[in-house]
Design a protein around this motif. Structure first.
Motif, PDB file in Angstrom:
ATOM      1  N   HIS A  38       0.841  -1.209   0.000  1.00 44.12           N
ATOM      2  CA  HIS A  38       0.000   0.000   0.000  1.00 44.12           C
ATOM      3  C   HIS A  38       0.870   1.251   0.000  1.00 44.12           C
ATOM      4  N   THR A  39       1.875   1.276   0.864  1.00 38.90           N
ATOM      5  CA  THR A  39       2.755   2.441   0.977  1.00 38.90           C
ATOM      6  C   THR A  39       3.537   2.662  -0.308  1.00 38.90           C
ATOM      7  N   TRP A  40       3.988   1.564  -0.919  1.00 36.81           N
ATOM      8  CA  TRP A  40       4.754   1.704  -2.163  1.00 36.81           C
ATOM      9  C   TRP A  40       3.908   2.354  -3.251  1.00 36.81           C
ATOM     10  N   ARG A  41       2.662   1.902  -3.411  1.00 34.21           N
ATOM     11  CA  ARG A  41       1.862   2.468  -4.503  1.00 34.21           C
ATOM     12  C   ARG A  41       1.426   3.891  -4.190  1.00 34.21           C
ATOM     13  N   MET A  42       1.246   4.208  -2.928  1.00 35.08           N
ATOM     14  CA  MET A  42       1.011   5.613  -2.563  1.00 35.08           C
ATOM     15  C   MET A  42       2.169   6.486  -3.023  1.00 35.08           C
ATOM     16  N   SER A  43       3.389   6.004  -2.826  1.00 32.91           N
ATOM     17  CA  SER A  43       4.583   6.750  -3.232  1.00 32.91           C
ATOM     18  C   SER A  43       4.603   6.948  -4.742  1.00 32.91           C
ATOM     19  N   LEU A  44       4.268   5.899  -5.476  1.00 27.36           N
ATOM     20  CA  LEU A  44       4.205   6.002  -6.931  1.00 27.36           C
ATOM     21  C   LEU A  44       3.141   7.009  -7.352  1.00 27.36           C
ATOM     22  N   MET A  45       1.983   6.970  -6.704  1.00 26.81           N
ATOM     23  CA  MET A  45       0.918   7.921  -7.018  1.00 26.81           C
ATOM     24  C   MET A  45       1.386   9.356  -6.809  1.00 26.81           C
ATOM     25  N   ALA A  46       2.142   9.593  -5.733  1.00 30.16           N
ATOM     26  CA  ALA A  46       2.643  10.941  -5.443  1.00 30.16           C
ATOM     27  C   ALA A  46       3.546  11.438  -6.558  1.00 30.16           C
ATOM     28  N   VAL A  47       4.428  10.568  -7.033  1.00 29.54           N
ATOM     29  CA  VAL A  47       5.347  10.944  -8.114  1.00 29.54           C
ATOM     30  C   VAL A  47       4.578  11.262  -9.393  1.00 29.54           C
ATOM     31  N   LEU A  48       3.559  10.473  -9.686  1.00 32.59           N
ATOM     32  CA  LEU A  48       2.808  10.635 -10.928  1.00 32.59           C
ATOM     33  C   LEU A  48       1.835  11.809 -10.880  1.00 32.59           C
ATOM     34  N   ILE A  49       1.287  12.099  -9.707  1.00 30.45           N
ATOM     35  CA  ILE A  49       0.285  13.157  -9.600  1.00 30.45           C
ATOM     36  C   ILE A  49       0.919  14.529  -9.366  1.00 30.45           C
ATOM     37  N   GLU A  50       2.136  14.547  -8.855  1.00 25.51           N
ATOM     38  CA  GLU A  50       2.799  15.805  -8.464  1.00 25.51           C
ATOM     39  C   GLU A  50       2.786  16.876  -9.556  1.00 25.51           C
TER      40      GLU A  50
END
Length: 205
Positions: A38-50
């Motif tokens: 869960h934490t890993w994909r949250m991190s990916l989402m942050a990079v992509l949405i930023e």
């Protein structure tokens, strides 16, 4: 230096528990999800949405906050949101357990790094900053994405309603609102396909 690295190594070993601490969510292949996933994909989402956010963010701070926010669950365990939604006593106990955990982490590190992690955790919890609001929104949205990807049979009834209760987590930013709409639409389609009357469901909210 050696003592500091030994402390860092202790936290890294603590974090290994997140690889097998399971969340309520299930994956599309039928396996239960771990906190670390869960934490890993949250991190990916942050990079992509930023790049799409309405305000400039401190990306390093945002990612640190995301990575730190569930670290306490290595001690305190994961408690699903629906278990504390209408149970103030359990909600308070969850907070107490998590505060004890982040205090322990700060104590183990025992220096500026420990204090930084401690402050980041509370920043996330209190939604004090734009970065904290983004991190909190991604936390909720990632969970809903995972539910959308899982077999509907893994959902419990309260999660039908929770699919349409994400507004308050995203109302601070138009991009987060738009992302929420896409995710909510997928949930609506999944529930409808599964025979759930979502119009009736939404009328109750």
């Amino acid at each position: 230096m050696k003592n500091s690295l030994l402390s860092v190594l202790e936290i890294i070993k603590l974090a290994e528990k997140l690889k097998y601490e399971l969340r309520h969510s299930w994956l599309s292949n039928g396996r239960q999800e771990s906190v670390a996933e869960h934490t890993w994909r949250m991190s990916l989402m942050a990079v992509l949405i930023e790049p799409h956010l309405s305000q400039k963010v401190d990306t390093a701070r945002l990612l640190k906050m995301i990575i730190i926010h569930d670290l306490v669950e290595a001690d305190a365990g994961d408690i699903p949101a629906f278990d504390t939604m209408n149970d103030e006593e359990r909600k308070q106990q969850k907070l107490i357990n998590e505060v004890k955990s982040i205090e322990r982490i700060r104590s183990i590190l025992g220096d500026e790094l420990g204090e930084e992690l401690y402050q980041l955790w509370f920043e996330f919890e209190n939604k004090d900053t734009y970065e904290a609001k983004v991190a909190n929104a991604l936390d909720k949205l990632e969970a809903q994405i995972q539910h959308n990807e899982a077999d509907l049979a893994t959902w419990i009834e309260i999660e039908y309603e929770m699919s349409f209760l994400l507004d308050r987590h995203v109302d601070f930013d138009p991009t987060m609102k738009a992302l929420k709409e896409l995710i909510e639409s997928e949930a609506d389609s999944k529930l409808t396909f599964g025979g759930i009357n979502t119009d009736l469901l939404k009328e109750k909210l």
